[in-house]
Motif scaffolding. Structure first.
Motif, PDB file in Angstrom:
ATOM      1  N   PRO A 113       0.838  -1.214   0.000  1.00 50.47           N
ATOM      2  CA  PRO A 113       0.000   0.000   0.000  1.00 50.47           C
ATOM      3  C   PRO A 113       0.869   1.259   0.000  1.00 50.47           C
ATOM      4  O   PRO A 113       1.699   1.444   0.880  1.00 50.47           O
ATOM      5  CB  PRO A 113      -0.791  -0.102   1.316  1.00 50.47           C
ATOM      6  CG  PRO A 113      -0.419  -1.418   1.940  1.00 50.47           C
ATOM      7  CD  PRO A 113       0.873  -1.838   1.338  1.00 50.47           C
ATOM      8  N   GLU A 120       1.115   6.528 -12.107  1.00 50.89           N
ATOM      9  CA  GLU A 120       0.182   5.601 -12.756  1.00 50.89           C
ATOM     10  C   GLU A 120      -1.223   6.208 -12.830  1.00 50.89           C
ATOM     11  O   GLU A 120      -1.747   6.690 -11.834  1.00 50.89           O
ATOM     12  CB  GLU A 120       0.135   4.287 -11.967  1.00 50.89           C
ATOM     13  CG  GLU A 120      -0.494   3.142 -12.728  1.00 50.89           C
ATOM     14  CD  GLU A 120      -0.556   1.877 -11.879  1.00 50.89           C
ATOM     15  OE1 GLU A 120      -1.618   1.253 -11.846  1.00 50.89           O
ATOM     16  OE2 GLU A 120       0.466   1.538 -11.244  1.00 50.89           O
ATOM     17  N   GLY A 121      -1.793   6.203 -14.027  1.00 56.85           N
ATOM     18  CA  GLY A 121      -3.151   6.744 -14.194  1.00 56.85           C
ATOM     19  C   GLY A 121      -3.197   8.254 -14.373  1.00 56.85           C
ATOM     20  O   GLY A 121      -4.274   8.853 -14.269  1.00 56.85           O
ATOM     21  N   ARG A 181      -0.580   7.527  -2.530  1.00 57.05           N
ATOM     22  CA  ARG A 181      -1.719   7.379  -3.424  1.00 57.05           C
ATOM     23  C   ARG A 181      -2.888   6.712  -2.682  1.00 57.05           C
ATOM     24  O   ARG A 181      -3.517   5.780  -3.174  1.00 57.05           O
ATOM     25  CB  ARG A 181      -1.337   6.544  -4.654  1.00 57.05           C
ATOM     26  CG  ARG A 181      -0.299   7.169  -5.588  1.00 57.05           C
ATOM     27  CD  ARG A 181      -0.794   8.375  -6.371  1.00 57.05           C
ATOM     28  NE  ARG A 181      -1.959   8.073  -7.186  1.00 57.05           N
ATOM     29  CZ  ARG A 181      -1.917   7.605  -8.427  1.00 57.05           C
ATOM     30  NH1 ARG A 181      -0.760   7.393  -9.014  1.00 57.05           N
ATOM     31  NH2 ARG A 181      -3.025   7.382  -9.096  1.00 57.05           N
ATOM     32  N   ASN A 182      -3.151   7.209  -1.461  1.00 59.78           N
ATOM     33  CA  ASN A 182      -4.280   6.711  -0.657  1.00 59.78           C
ATOM     34  C   ASN A 182      -4.235   5.197  -0.458  1.00 59.78           C
ATOM     35  O   ASN A 182      -5.253   4.505  -0.535  1.00 59.78           O
ATOM     36  CB  ASN A 182      -5.627   7.097  -1.299  1.00 59.78           C
ATOM     37  CG  ASN A 182      -5.757   8.602  -1.393  1.00 59.78           C
ATOM     38  OD1 ASN A 182      -5.372   9.316  -0.467  1.00 59.78           O
ATOM     39  ND2 ASN A 182      -6.243   9.089  -2.519  1.00 59.78           N
ATOM     40  N   ASN A 183      -3.041   4.701  -0.200  1.00 64.26           N
ATOM     41  CA  ASN A 183      -2.831   3.278   0.100  1.00 64.26           C
ATOM     42  C   ASN A 183      -3.225   2.330  -1.025  1.00 64.26           C
ATOM     43  O   ASN A 183      -3.554   1.169  -0.796  1.00 64.26           O
ATOM     44  CB  ASN A 183      -3.529   2.881   1.411  1.00 64.26           C
ATOM     45  CG  ASN A 183      -2.978   3.669   2.575  1.00 64.26           C
ATOM     46  OD1 ASN A 183      -1.781   3.939   2.625  1.00 64.26           O
ATOM     47  ND2 ASN A 183      -3.835   4.069   3.491  1.00 64.26           N
ATOM     48  N   LYS A 184      -3.145   2.844  -2.242  1.00 64.68           N
ATOM     49  CA  LYS A 184      -3.347   2.003  -3.423  1.00 64.68           C
ATOM     50  C   LYS A 184      -2.257   0.929  -3.422  1.00 64.68           C
ATOM     51  O   LYS A 184      -1.098   1.216  -3.129  1.00 64.68           O
ATOM     52  CB  LYS A 184      -3.219   2.902  -4.660  1.00 64.68           C
ATOM     53  CG  LYS A 184      -3.318   2.199  -5.983  1.00 64.68           C
ATOM     54  CD  LYS A 184      -3.137   3.216  -7.120  1.00 64.68           C
ATOM     55  CE  LYS A 184      -3.155   2.514  -8.457  1.00 64.68           C
ATOM     56  NZ  LYS A 184      -3.096   3.448  -9.571  1.00 64.68           N
ATOM     57  N   LYS A 185      -2.630  -0.317  -3.738  1.00 65.61           N
ATOM     58  CA  LYS A 185      -1.638  -1.401  -3.757  1.00 65.61           C
ATOM     59  C   LYS A 185      -0.833  -1.306  -5.053  1.00 65.61           C
ATOM     60  O   LYS A 185      -1.402  -1.342  -6.144  1.00 65.61           O
ATOM     61  CB  LYS A 185      -2.340  -2.760  -3.693  1.00 65.61           C
ATOM     62  CG  LYS A 185      -3.012  -3.017  -2.351  1.00 65.61           C
ATOM     63  CD  LYS A 185      -2.129  -3.865  -1.466  1.00 65.61           C
ATOM     64  CE  LYS A 185      -2.783  -4.148  -0.130  1.00 65.61           C
ATOM     65  NZ  LYS A 185      -2.290  -5.368   0.493  1.00 65.61           N
ATOM     66  N   VAL A 186       0.460  -1.142  -4.924  1.00 65.45           N
ATOM     67  CA  VAL A 186       1.300  -0.927  -6.092  1.00 65.45           C
ATOM     68  C   VAL A 186       2.539  -1.820  -6.061  1.00 65.45           C
ATOM     69  O   VAL A 186       2.970  -2.274  -5.001  1.00 65.45           O
ATOM     70  CB  VAL A 186       1.760   0.557  -6.205  1.00 65.45           C
ATOM     71  CG1 VAL A 186       0.583   1.497  -6.380  1.00 65.45           C
ATOM     72  CG2 VAL A 186       2.589   0.966  -4.982  1.00 65.45           C
ATOM     73  N   LYS A 189      -3.482  14.008 -11.805  1.00 64.74           N
ATOM     74  CA  LYS A 189      -4.689  13.191 -11.916  1.00 64.74           C
ATOM     75  C   LYS A 189      -5.789  13.991 -11.254  1.00 64.74           C
ATOM     76  O   LYS A 189      -5.663  14.369 -10.084  1.00 64.74           O
ATOM     77  CB  LYS A 189      -4.483  11.847 -11.222  1.00 64.74           C
ATOM     78  CG  LYS A 189      -5.671  10.927 -11.455  1.00 64.74           C
ATOM     79  CD  LYS A 189      -5.385   9.502 -11.046  1.00 64.74           C
ATOM     80  CE  LYS A 189      -6.587   8.693 -11.518  1.00 64.74           C
ATOM     81  NZ  LYS A 189      -6.666   7.382 -11.087  1.00 64.74           N
ATOM     82  N   HIS A 211       4.274   8.706  -7.918  1.00 62.11           N
ATOM     83  CA  HIS A 211       3.773   7.505  -8.600  1.00 62.11           C
ATOM     84  C   HIS A 211       2.708   7.960  -9.581  1.00 62.11           C
ATOM     85  O   HIS A 211       1.578   8.255  -9.206  1.00 62.11           O
ATOM     86  CB  HIS A 211       3.206   6.517  -7.583  1.00 62.11           C
ATOM     87  CG  HIS A 211       2.824   5.201  -8.185  1.00 62.11           C
ATOM     88  ND1 HIS A 211       3.745   4.320  -8.691  1.00 62.11           N
ATOM     89  CD2 HIS A 211       1.614   4.627  -8.388  1.00 62.11           C
ATOM     90  CE1 HIS A 211       3.127   3.248  -9.173  1.00 62.11           C
ATOM     91  NE2 HIS A 211       1.829   3.406  -9.001  1.00 62.11           N
TER      92      HIS A 211
END
Length: 606
Positions: A473, A530-531, A477-482, A552, A528
């Motif tokens: 996490p 991504e997106g 990025r709000n604990n997004k799993k990456v 984003k 990070h």
């Protein structure tokens, strides 16, 4: 101000970047984490916690008076709060810092690759390196974020008659680095060879930092690291950035280090299975080892081509120093083909341009790094390569590798084009090296990544995982799993895993930071991205002097730069403090002016 968005390509948008501070941070804003502690107080390794009370770790940097130098370096009014200055003590330089009315002095060069820290970023009690983002506490000199293994030497400061004096070890001024004191293993002779307290599978940055952190924290039991590699841990990024390097030139620690600190390394060994119920690792040769705590840091395995002729000689994945050396030798005055415009592929292509007769890059996308850096940065990089004689064959794949007498002769593309090739390097991505965990009960996701929490713990008590093989996490990025397969992050994973093996309850909260070097120029990157749905530019892409903010919705989630140090380190510090960086109506003409002084300027190529 230029942006790249899903809106019409030629339309310009006005943006402003704004820093938003969470309520709870506002009260802390003016407080130094080191408080008013006197710089004369020495706190070894920043911790008073030891597991081996009868052998407390102590250190006195001034035991040898012949090794000590003391010099007046400036007037107290020469430095404002928040300023840094490189000062000369006659036999070496130090970094003098003033923060919250206090003076601090420590080594002036980053121990990683020697960056001048005076050009870095000072923020809330720490200095961040301008090149690769390593952070050091101004109170202790200890390394707090990576890459690199060593801390900085800390020097005494005293004020007399309005003058600032520094007292330092001459040796420390010369070496500009300090290896933290480590505990010894107290009863190695009593050990059963097939039993260890900590077993570390993998000897990259994550595995090594885990072992070192355990010893730094006073852990005095057995530590065994095992690796499929034949070498002790080495600086893997150099395999594609400095391909002529031999293993002994890029080793992270010498052999004696492992002996002295009782870290056992088993080379050329592979774990075939893990029995979590009985806490046993089963090696490929049948040897079994019991463990109490386990770290899995196996990294990744490069993807291979699946085309006809893939077993032909002189086709390489760059996995070892020997691979890199062999590629350079084979490419010398010959034709090199790189398959995949990845970080590895592009770095190899750049390195070989001066050695090879021709360098060609084959890539499925329409430009390099499109998903990672966006179209415009990708185009600028591609142009830089083309200006250096690299030929690109885009939006195509390899259909066949042809040989002559068993050795590579031609690379045939699906487009029908045939490229002459004496050596070929494959850089088409990698997958997590976790196949051996299939029946283990350790939670692995559909892509093969080991699932861990913020403490690097897997679903099995006592089993931790770190580095390129994990998904974790990301607080940013709000604990997004990456999955972040980069050098700095692997170091930090290893440290967090070690602290939690010792039940510290430490969560990972680092900002991803990476760099790539090509033709003597570096791109630095933090965050990070991504997106991302838009890119806001400052500077001049054609001149390769720019900053790119990846956004984003209304938030900046990453930043990249070329020749604009230390802006990426500045943004990383803002992100590390938990402050959101917003996209607003119009971006100031001075890049990053919202970050304070020194955000733009010429960058070193490292």
């Amino acid at each position: 101000v230029e942006t790249e968005a899903s809106k019409p390509k030629d339309k310009l948008h006005q943006m402003k970047i704004e820093v938003v501070l969470p309520e709870k941070e506002r009260a802390k804003e003016d407080m130094s984490p080191n408080g008013k502690a006197s710089p004369l107080v020495y706190k070894v390794n920043g911790t008073a916690r030891h597991y081996l009370e009868e052998h407390p770790i102590t250190i006195n940097p001034y035991q040898n008076l012949k090794d000590v130098v003391e010099a007046s370096v400036c007037h107290v009014k020469d430095l404002e709060n928040g300023q840094m200055r490189e000062v000369d003590l006659g036999c070496g330089k130090a970094l003098l810092i003033k923060e919250n009315g206090e003076f601090y002095a420590m080594g002036h060069k980053c121990p990683h690759y020697g960056a001048p820290l005076v050009k870095g970023v000072l923020s809330k009690g720490r200095v961040r390196c301008p090149w690769h983002g390593a952070c050091f506490s101004i109170g202790t000199g200890d390394i707090e974020d990576f890459p690199g293994l060593d801390s900085l030497p800390k020097f005494q400061v005293k004020i007399e008659k309005e003058k600032v004096y520094i007292r330092a070890s001459k040796q420390a001024l010369q070496t500009q680095r300090r290896t933290k004191v480590m505990a010894k293993c107290i009863s190695l002779s009593n050990y059963n060879i097939s039993s260890t307290n900590v077993l570390i599978i993998g000897a990259g940055a994550a595995g090594l930092v885990c072992a070192e952190t355990l010893r730094q924290e006073g852990f005095s039991d057995r530590i065994v690291m095992c690796t499929m590699d034949r070498h002790l841990p080495y600086d893997r990024p150099k395999l594609s950035k400095s391909m002529d390097s031999h293993s002994e030139q890029i080793t992270l620690r010498p052999k004696e280090f492992f002996r002295t600190n009782d870290i056992e390394v088993l080379t050329e060994t592979q774990v075939a299975a893990v029995d979590i119920k009985n806490k046993i690792a089963v090696f490929k040769d049948g040897f079994k080892m019991e463990y109490n705590k386990l770290l899995i840091a196996t990294g990744n395995t490069p993807k291979a081509l699946s085309c006809k002729g893939k077993e032909v000689e002189n086709v390489f994945n760059i996995r070892t120093p020997e691979d890199a050396n062999r590629v350079v030798k084979l490419a010398s005055s010959k034709n090199a083909v790189i398959v995949g415009a990845s970080f590895l592929g592009m770095e190899v292509a750049a390195y070989l341009t001066e050695k090879a007769h021709s360098v060609s890059v084959v890539e499925l996308e329409e430009m390099p790094f499109k998903k990672f850096f966006g179209e415009k940065v990708g185009q600028a990089i591609m142009k830089m390569f083309e200006n250096n004689r690299v030929k690109f064959y885009m939006q195509t794949e390899v259909s066949e590798l042809r040989e002559q007498e068993g050795k590579l002769k031609e690379v045939v593309l699906k487009s029908g084009k045939v490229l002459r090739a004496d050596v070929c390097v494959i850089g088409i991505g990698a997958s997590a090296a976790t196949g051996f965990l299939k029946q283990s009960g350790i939670n692995v996701d559909s892509k093969g990544f080991i699932v861990v929490n913020k403490m690097m713990q897997t679903n099995i008590p006592g089993v931790f995982a770190a580095g390129d093989a994990v998904i974790f996490p990301l607080a940013l990025r709000n604990n997004k799993k990456v999955n972040i397969p980069h050098w700095q992050m692997a170091h930090m994973h290893g440290r967090i895993a070690a602290l939690n093996m010792l039940a510290h309850g430490t969560e990972i909260n680092t900002v991803p930071y990476l760099w790539t070097s090509m033709f003597g120029k570096s791109i630095r990157y933090a965050g990070h991205g991504e997106g991302f749905d838009d890119v806001v530019f400052q500077g001049d892409l054609e001149e390769l002097k720019f900053v790119a903010f990846y956004t984003k919705s209304e938030e900046v989630i990453a930043v990249a730069s070329m020749n604009y140090d230390p802006i990426v380190s500045k943004v990383a510090e803002v992100m590390a403090s938990g402050r959101a960086i917003r996209k607003r109506d119009s971006l100031q003409s001075c890049p990053g002016s919202w970050l304070g002084p020194g955000s733009g300027g010429a960058g070193g190529a490292q």
